[in-house]
Enzyme design. Structure first.
Site, mmCIF file in Angstrom:
data_model
loop_
_atom_site.group_PDB
_atom_site.id
_atom_site.type_symbol
_atom_site.label_atom_id
_atom_site.label_comp_id
_atom_site.label_asym_id
_atom_site.label_seq_id
_atom_site.Cartn_x
_atom_site.Cartn_y
_atom_site.Cartn_z
ATOM 1 C CG HIS A 98 -1.857 1.072 1.370
ATOM 2 N ND1 HIS A 98 -3.085 1.063 0.742
ATOM 3 C CD2 HIS A 98 -1.813 2.233 2.074
ATOM 4 C CE1 HIS A 98 -3.751 2.166 1.059
ATOM 5 N NE2 HIS A 98 -3.002 2.902 1.860
ATOM 6 C CG HIS B 80 -4.811 5.816 0.191
ATOM 7 N ND1 HIS B 80 -4.744 5.754 1.568
ATOM 8 C CD2 HIS B 80 -5.862 6.619 -0.097
ATOM 9 C CE1 HIS B 80 -5.710 6.511 2.083
ATOM 10 N NE2 HIS B 80 -6.392 7.045 1.094
ATOM 11 C CG MET C 268 -0.155 11.598 2.139
ATOM 12 S SD MET C 268 0.096 11.675 3.905
ATOM 13 C CE MET C 268 -0.277 9.970 4.366
HETATM 14 C C1 DX5 Z 1 -2.964 7.291 6.689
HETATM 15 C C2 DX5 Z 1 -2.552 6.304 5.618
HETATM 16 C C3 DX5 Z 1 -2.352 4.930 6.115
HETATM 17 C C4 DX5 Z 1 -1.286 4.784 7.173
HETATM 18 C C5 DX5 Z 1 -1.688 3.669 8.067
HETATM 19 O O1 DX5 Z 1 -3.310 8.498 6.113
HETATM 20 O O2 DX5 Z 1 -3.531 6.261 4.596
HETATM 21 O O3 DX5 Z 1 -2.146 4.011 5.051
HETATM 22 O O4 DX5 Z 1 -0.011 4.541 6.683
HETATM 23 O O5 DX5 Z 1 -0.804 3.610 9.129
HETATM 24 P P1 DX5 Z 1 -1.195 2.912 10.514
HETATM 25 O O6 DX5 Z 1 -1.517 1.475 10.210
HETATM 26 O O7 DX5 Z 1 0.021 3.088 11.322
HETATM 27 O O8 DX5 Z 1 -2.391 3.648 11.051
HETATM 28 ZN ZN ZN Z 2 -3.427 4.615 3.066
#
Ligand code: DX5
Ligand code: ZN
Length: 223
Positions: free
Chosen positions: A37, A70, A41
């Site tokens: 994943h 994502h 951002m």
């Molecule tokens: C948050 C991201 C997640 C993040 C999850 O904005 O989309 O994918 O990396 O990290 P954990 O599992 O540590 O909450």
């Molecule tokens: Zn994510």
């Protein structure tokens, strides 16, 4: 709960050591991850900045696993072709980030890529109703997007249950992904509520355990 084999775990590299990214990814693949994943951002949709297509391309070279991208970026339609070209197998965009969601979803499908739509914690399940028949994946954010290692929002479990009901009605083969605060404590309730695709960041990449042990620990809770 579903059959254990139908659950997928996608480590998020956000909390991995970026100086040794290829090693981290290979450890995830060797440890039985089902996908990688990648959290993109833009400093606009969320306050954090991460990486773009060049890093996705480098990750593509480091693994044969599917790359699940994502996009936490404003108007993602501007970038989806770049990420598909970089090697994404699925691209997820936020419902809140694009004015013409149906068009953006169609654009990703036309590029021959799996398409996902993500909902922020405050976005109601019902607002995705019209897009559900067009997607391969729905992502329920279980923290506010932007950072790894945040605390799981407890009301998310019932939201997942309500989304599963809507998917059963409108798109039963669609994957239901959760992202944020997923760990050994939260994963089984999410699975019972109908999630089948789990993004896991800090519970996989952390100094306390090896990637393989952490993945095995999560699987053990699901079995
Ligand atoms: C948050 C991201 C997640 C993040 C999850 O904005 O989309 O994918 O990396 O990290 P954990 O599992 O540590 O909450
Ligand atoms: Zn994510």
């Amino acid at each position: 709960m579903r059959k254990a084999q139908s659950y997928r775990l996608a480590p998020s590299i956000l909390t991995a050591d970026f100086g040794r990214l290829a090693d981290a990814i290979q450890a995830a693949q060797a440890g039985g991850a089902d996908a990688i994943h990648l959290d993109v951002m833009d400093g606009m949709f969320v306050r954090n900045l991460t990486f773009g297509p060049m890093v996705v391309e480098a990750v593509r070279r480091a693994t044969t696993l599917p790359l699940d991208v994502h996009l936490m970026v404003q108007e993602p339609g501007r970038y989806v072709a770049d990420f598909v070209r970089a090697g994404a197998d699925s691209v997820t965009v936020h419902e809140e980030a694009t004015l013409h969601l149906n068009r953006t979803v169609q654009q990703i499908t036309d590029l021959g890529c799996q398409v996902g739509v993500a909902l922020n914690p405050a976005t109601p399940v019902e607002s995705a109703r019209e897009i559900l028949p067009f997607v391969d994946l729905i992502l329920i954010m279980t923290v506010n997007p932007g950072f790894g290692g945040q605390r799981f929002i407890e009301t998310s479990t019932s939201k997942v249950r309500r989304m599963r009901r809507l998917l059963d009605e409108l798109n039963p083969t669609c994957a239901l992904q959760v992202d944020g605060g997923v760990n050994r404590e939260t994963i089984s309730d999410l699975a019972a509520a109908g999630a089948d695709f789990f993004v896991v960041g800090s519970a996989v990449f952390n100094p306390q355990g090896s990637v393989a042990d952490n993945l095995a620990g999560l699987r053990a809770v699901l079995y």
